[in-house]
Design a protein around this motif. Structure first.
Motif, PDB file in Angstrom:
ATOM      1  N   ALA A  68      19.598  97.610 118.067  1.00 51.29           N
ATOM      2  CA  ALA A  68      18.313  98.174 117.654  1.00 51.29           C
ATOM      3  C   ALA A  68      18.267  99.699 117.823  1.00 51.29           C
ATOM      4  CB  ALA A  68      17.169  97.515 118.420  1.00 51.29           C
ATOM      5  N   ASN A  69      19.339 100.346 117.459  1.00 51.52           N
ATOM      6  CA  ASN A  69      19.444 101.809 117.510  1.00 51.52           C
ATOM      7  C   ASN A  69      19.224 102.374 118.912  1.00 51.52           C
ATOM      8  OD1 ASN A  69      19.779 101.737 114.744  1.00 51.52           O
ATOM      9  ND2 ASN A  69      17.676 102.318 114.268  1.00 51.52           N
ATOM     10  N   THR A  71      16.798 102.104 120.686  1.00 55.39           N
ATOM     11  CA  THR A  71      15.450 102.686 120.710  1.00 55.39           C
ATOM     12  C   THR A  71      14.853 102.633 122.114  1.00 55.39           C
ATOM     13  OG1 THR A  71      15.125 102.004 118.443  1.00 55.39           O
ATOM     14  CG2 THR A  71      13.133 102.477 119.706  1.00 55.39           C
ATOM     15  N   GLU A 283      22.470  92.238 112.930  1.00 61.65           N
ATOM     16  CA  GLU A 283      22.746  93.640 113.203  1.00 61.65           C
ATOM     17  C   GLU A 283      24.088  93.843 113.901  1.00 61.65           C
ATOM     18  OE1 GLU A 283      20.859  96.309 115.843  1.00 61.65           O
ATOM     19  OE2 GLU A 283      19.352  96.771 114.347  1.00 61.65           O
TER      20      GLU A 283
HETATM   21  C1  LIG Z   1      17.910 101.891 112.825  1.00 61.25           C
HETATM   22  O1  LIG Z   1      17.926 103.119 112.120  1.00 61.25           O
HETATM   23  C2  LIG Z   1      18.055 102.976 110.730  1.00 61.25           C
HETATM   24  C3  LIG Z   1      18.198 104.360 110.127  1.00 61.25           C
HETATM   25  O2  LIG Z   1      17.173 105.212 110.584  1.00 61.25           O
HETATM   26  C4  LIG Z   1      16.832 102.230 110.181  1.00 61.25           C
HETATM   27  O3  LIG Z   1      16.941 102.064 108.793  1.00 61.25           O
HETATM   28  C5  LIG Z   1      16.748 100.861 110.845  1.00 61.25           C
HETATM   29  O4  LIG Z   1      15.561 100.215 110.461  1.00 61.25           O
HETATM   30  C6  LIG Z   1      16.744 101.025 112.370  1.00 61.25           C
HETATM   31  N1  LIG Z   1      16.820  99.710 112.971  1.00 61.25           N
HETATM   32  C7  LIG Z   1      16.026  99.334 113.963  1.00 61.25           C
HETATM   33  C8  LIG Z   1      16.252  97.959 114.460  1.00 61.25           C
HETATM   34  O5  LIG Z   1      15.158 100.065 114.442  1.00 61.25           O
END
Ligand SMILES: *[C@@H]1O[C@H](CO)[C@@H](O)[C@H](O)[C@H]1NC(C)=O
Ligand SMILES: *[C@@H]1O[C@H](CO)[C@@H](O)[C@H](O)[C@H]1NC(C)=O
Ligand SMILES: *[C@@H]1O[C@H](CO)[C@@H](O)[C@H](O)[C@H]1NC(C)=O
Ligand SMILES: *[C@@H]1O[C@H](CO)[C@@H](O)[C@H](O)[C@H]1NC(C)=O
Ligand SMILES: *[C@@H]1O[C@H](CO)[C@@H](O)[C@H](O)[C@H]1NC(C)=O
Ligand SMILES: *[C@@H]1O[C@H](CO)[C@@H](O)[C@H](O)[C@H]1NC(C)=O
Length: 284
Positions: A68-69, A71, A283
């Motif tokens: 999830a980046n 985050t 993912e």
């Molecule tokens: C992660 O980052 C990408 C590019 O900014 C975005 O398209 C995607 O929705 C993000 N995924 C999550 C899980 O936040």
């Protein structure tokens, strides 16, 4: 290419030498420093670490661990960024977590700390990060465990992010209000500004969105199933909701039906609730 393999070896060595120091708990004997220390939850879901956010500075934050980046879902020192890597998180024997730094610009070096409600001094306070993303302090000696009876928990202070199992609402015994407050700028600046979102327990329980001290929006009272003006809080195939109301507490909580899904809700800098849902397996 002799030279390049020596170079690779050197880089690998440097990488290993500076690689992070992952620990599983913080006790009064631990110093958790901004030199690569991380605290990872038992199942590896979340990580506590010093992170950069936007260009405003460094923060002690909790983030998803390698999905999830990464985050950030929670920030300790949201209103006081660190401007260098001198941050140190420690646990006092009374169970208080506190963050210090080496600063000459502020009168105090302690820039953030928690409040512990218990009047009895804990015998063996310890902080751990749970797989829900909740950072908790418990007294291991009092028969407490990691499933409740926390001296302190970050889920009581959710910032802008409503996670599954947070009790969004009011503890009627202590008066604790567990509410959301927006970042000044999403992804860039976590300082508290301008919106907040809370559950007013008095009369007919109702959700309020505030801009400063002005009411922007009210949900309409709880009707037994949902708040009348809140379509996204309707029962659906992704979440279950629970609304608990008794003489001790009034809160609203959600959980995911499918454990492969990951979710959070955020109160954006523009005062909008955004629901994020994604499939962890897709993912990875
Ligand atoms: C992660 O980052 C990408 C590019 O900014 C975005 O398209 C995607 O929705 C993000 N995924 C999550 C899980 O936040
Ligand atoms: C801290 O260290 C001291 C001395 O090594 C030890 O006696 C004590 O049990 C430790 N406390 C915790 C909470 O680990
Ligand atoms: C870092 O710099 C900002 C902006 O100058 C300041 O408000 C903040 O107090 C500084 N943080 C520390 C820990 O000195
Ligand atoms: C704190 O900062 C001062 C001034 O930059 C420096 O001389 C000192 O060594 C630092 N102390 C620590 C413990 O890092
Ligand atoms: C601790 O309690 C004081 C007084 O009730 C309050 O002003 C402060 O915001 C609290 N700090 C935290 C981190 O909750
Ligand atoms: C917060 O509100 C004030 C007053 O309405 C406004 O000046 C400021 O731009 C707002 N900040 C953000 C990040 O929207």
């Amino acid at each position: 290419m002799e030279f390049s393999s020596i170079l690779n070896f050197t880089l690998l060595f440097l990488f290993l030498a500076s690689s992070s120091n992952a620990i599983d708990s913080i006790t009064p004997n631990t110093t958790f420093k901004d030199t690569g220390d991380t605290l990872v939850s038992f199942g590896g879901q979340f990580e506590l670490a010093f992170v950069n956010i936007g260009s405003t500075g460094r923060y002690l934050g909790i983030r998803y661990h390698n999905y999830a980046n990464n985050t950030v879902i929670w920030v300790a020192n949201r209103n006081t960024p660190l401007n260098d890597t001198s941050g140190v998180l420690s646990l006092k024997p009374d169970g208080t977590l506190y963050l210090t730094c080496n600063t000459t610009s502020l009168s105090a070096r302690e820039i953030w700390s928690t409040n512990v409600s218990s009047s009895n001094a804990p015998k063996y306070p310890i902080a751990r990060l749970l797989d829900t993303g909740n950072l908790v302090v418990v007294d291991l000696n009092s028969g407490d465990n990691f499933y409740g009876n926390y001296l302190w928990e970050s889920f009581d202070y959710p910032g802008n992010t409503f996670m599954p199992s947070i009790k969004f609402g009011r503890d009627l015994v202590t008066g604790l209000d567990i509410y959301l407050s927006s970042w000044k700028l999403d992804n860039e600046d976590p300082s508290e500004e301008n919106f907040s979102y809370n559950l007013d327990p008095f009369g007919y329980p109702q959700l309020f969105l505030w801009k400063g001290n002005q009411i922007e929006y009210r949900s309409g009272p709880w009707n037994g199933q949902t708040f009348s003006g809140m379509p996204y809080l309707q029962p659906n195939s992704i979440y279950t909701f629970e609304f608990v109301m008794d003489e001790k507490q009034i809160y609203y909580q959600y959980s995911l039906i499918d454990s492969k899904l990951v979710s959070r809700m955020t109160l954006s800098s523009k005062g909008i609730i955004i629901t994020w849902v994604w499939d962890k397996e897709q993912e990875d």
